[in-house]
Design an enzyme around this catalytic site. Structure first.
Site, short mmCIF file in Angstrom:
data_model
loop_
_atom_site.label_atom_id
_atom_site.label_comp_id
_atom_site.label_asym_id
_atom_site.label_seq_id
_atom_site.Cartn_x
_atom_site.Cartn_y
_atom_site.Cartn_z
N ASP A 24 -48.79 9.09 -39.70
CA ASP A 24 -50.08 9.56 -39.17
C ASP A 24 -50.39 10.89 -39.84
O ASP A 24 -49.98 11.12 -40.98
CB ASP A 24 -50.04 9.67 -37.64
CG ASP A 24 -51.40 9.42 -37.00
OD1 ASP A 24 -52.35 10.16 -37.34
OD2 ASP A 24 -51.54 8.50 -36.19
N HIS B 296 -51.58 10.48 -43.16
CA HIS B 296 -53.03 10.42 -42.99
C HIS B 296 -53.69 11.74 -43.36
O HIS B 296 -54.82 12.00 -42.97
CB HIS B 296 -53.39 10.03 -41.56
CG HIS B 296 -53.03 8.62 -41.20
ND1 HIS B 296 -53.33 8.05 -39.98
CD2 HIS B 296 -52.39 7.65 -41.92
CE1 HIS B 296 -52.88 6.80 -39.96
NE2 HIS B 296 -52.31 6.54 -41.12
#
Length: 466
Positions: A270, A293
């Site tokens: 993430d 991310h």
């Protein structure tokens, strides 16, 4: 790329943080790390500028009293529950009149259950992790009366340092594989039912914190989370979880100010770093992120809430093989503002969305259009170069229909496709700003000037923290 030979983790860190300045073109990212209990292959890139100087060690620690968890009954075999020994050692260290070292010794594996280490303490504590700490193995092993949202919590602590060459192993795989997790859903749906997963390390309502030199892997959810904290210094961390592990943000801050995050490597599923509502005066430098991310402000404004973020700098970093590069994401229906943000000297390597503002963020298929929005202004993108994944345009500035983004500044941006030759055009929607230099690709879609329709009250919603 030229491969390095296998060497110890400490040697790798020494190489990583002591190299001279190299140009981005000459950076050589591949390193190999190999340690007992922590074996993996990683890619470490040389930072694009010299690292901020590390602070000198705490001289008071040399005269501190050591509180070794073994002296309080800990076994350290990786199976025995050592929670009570950790609690007793903490209480003794916290109540000591002298500077204290809470010691987790080397060559031991300590299994401890969800625990809150509570202050305030009478002295400054060094929480020294030389061995390995790990939780129960998965949700079925988690005690029913323990919170499944957090594992190790430090509450109302002032002046603590967490350091050492040890390992924090979150044992997250069984949590990631719960059927309710997003990557387990069929056709975008997930089964109903309990879906909580613990944050590995959480600091709550604490101040003057330093976290340095640790390795942490496989968190069930966020690896580090700082809530309602002030004065946070993070230095020389190595964080690693698989690229498809859900919600495993490396470092998350919320309602936290005066933050410095330097010289660290994050490889996860993430956000590398995520910045939530109520954060200001944040300085992030010399990060190596990816796969991840990217570095994100947000998401902000969920469930029609107010979110204010200001005075954020992200610079001298590398983001590679990631879904996003530098991102601001907000929900429709929120309010507040994001302002005075600088993204500078950042190298992108095969990143899908190197520069992105997304004011239509939604993680379900049921988000409706709303008029209110978090106001985004005074955002600067300087010297951002590298390559992008051609599945998305290299620059995406998607601003609210009713609350445009204003004063976006773009200079010295050069982003080329990682595959093929065709350069994709940037996307802009209701984005006002200025292209200070010729960029690749050129951002001609920016609107000039200042919107006439911006509601006046938006400008003043976050004055209290500006």
């Amino acid at each position: 790329m030229k491969s390095m030979t296998i060497m110890g983790f400490d040697q790798i860190l020494a190489l990583f943080f002591c190299v001279s300045f190299f140009s981005l073109v000459n950076a050589r990212p591949y390193e190999y790390l190999k340690e007992p209990h922590f074996r993996f292959l990683s890619e470490i890139s040389i930072p694009p500028s010299p690292s901020p100087e590390a602070q000198p060690p705490n001289s008071a620690a040399a005269a501190a009293t050591v509180f070794n968890v073994l002296s309080y009954g800990a076994v350290g075999d990786g199976v025995t529950d050592d929670t009570q020994a950790f609690k007793m050692a903490w209480d003794s260290a916290c109540h000591s009149e002298e500077p204290s070292i809470f010691l987790v010794p080397n060559r031991y594996l300590f299994m401890i259950k969800s625990t809150i280490f509570t202050g305030p303490c009478r002295n400054e504590i060094v929480f020294k992790i030389e061995g390995t700490i790990m939780p129960p193995d998965g949700p079925d092993s988690w005690p029913k009366n323990n919170s499944k949202r957090q594992w190790l919590v430090f509450y109302r602590i002032n002046g603590m340092s967490m350091e050492g060459g040890g390992l924090i192993d979150g044992r997250g795989e069984k949590w990631w594989n719960l059927p309710c997790k997003p990557h387990k859903g069929v056709n975008g749906t997930t089964p109903f039912g309990p879906c909580d997963s613990p944050v590995t390390i959480r600091f709550f309502m604490s101040s003057n914190l330093r976290v340095e030199g640790l390795r942490i892997k496989n968190s069930p959810q966020f690896h580090f989370r700082f809530d309602n904290c002030q004065g946070v210094h993070v230095e020389s961390l190595f964080i690693k979880s698989p690229s498809l592990s859900p919600n495993t943000d490396g470092i998350h801050i919320e309602n936290t100010s005066d933050v410095r995050i330097y010289n660290s490597v994050v490889y996860n599923g993430d956000d590398c770093i995520s910045i939530g509502a109520g954060c200001y005066n944040v300085d992030i430098r010399n990060m190596t992120c990816g796969p991840s991310h990217g570095i994100s402000i947000g998401s902000l404004g969920s469930r029609n809430t107010r979110a204010c973020v200001t005075n954020i700098t992200v610079q001298d970093s590398i983001i590679k093989h990631s879904d996003n590069g530098v991102r601001i994401k907000t929900w429709q229906g929120g309010f507040g503002g994001v302002s005075k943000v600088t993204f500078k000297n950042i190298h992108m390597e095969n990143v899908r969305n190197p520069i992105i503002i997304d004011q239509y963020y939604c993680n379900t298929k049921t988000c409706g259009n709303q008029t209110s929005a978090v106001y985004i202004s005074d955002i600067s993108y300087e010297n951002i170069k590298g390559t992008y994944d051609v599945r998305s345009p290299p620059i995406h500035l998607g601003c609210s229909d009713s609350v445009p983004c204003t004063n976006l500044s773009i200079s010295e941006v050069e982003l080329f496709p990682a595959q093929g030759q065709k350069i994709l055009e940037p996307f802009c929607w209701n984005a006002y700003g200025d292209m200070k230099t010729i960029t690749v690709p050129p951002v001609f879609c920016l609107l000039e000037g200042f919107p006439e329709s911006l509601p006046s009250d938006y400008v003043n919603q976050c004055l209290l923290i500006n």
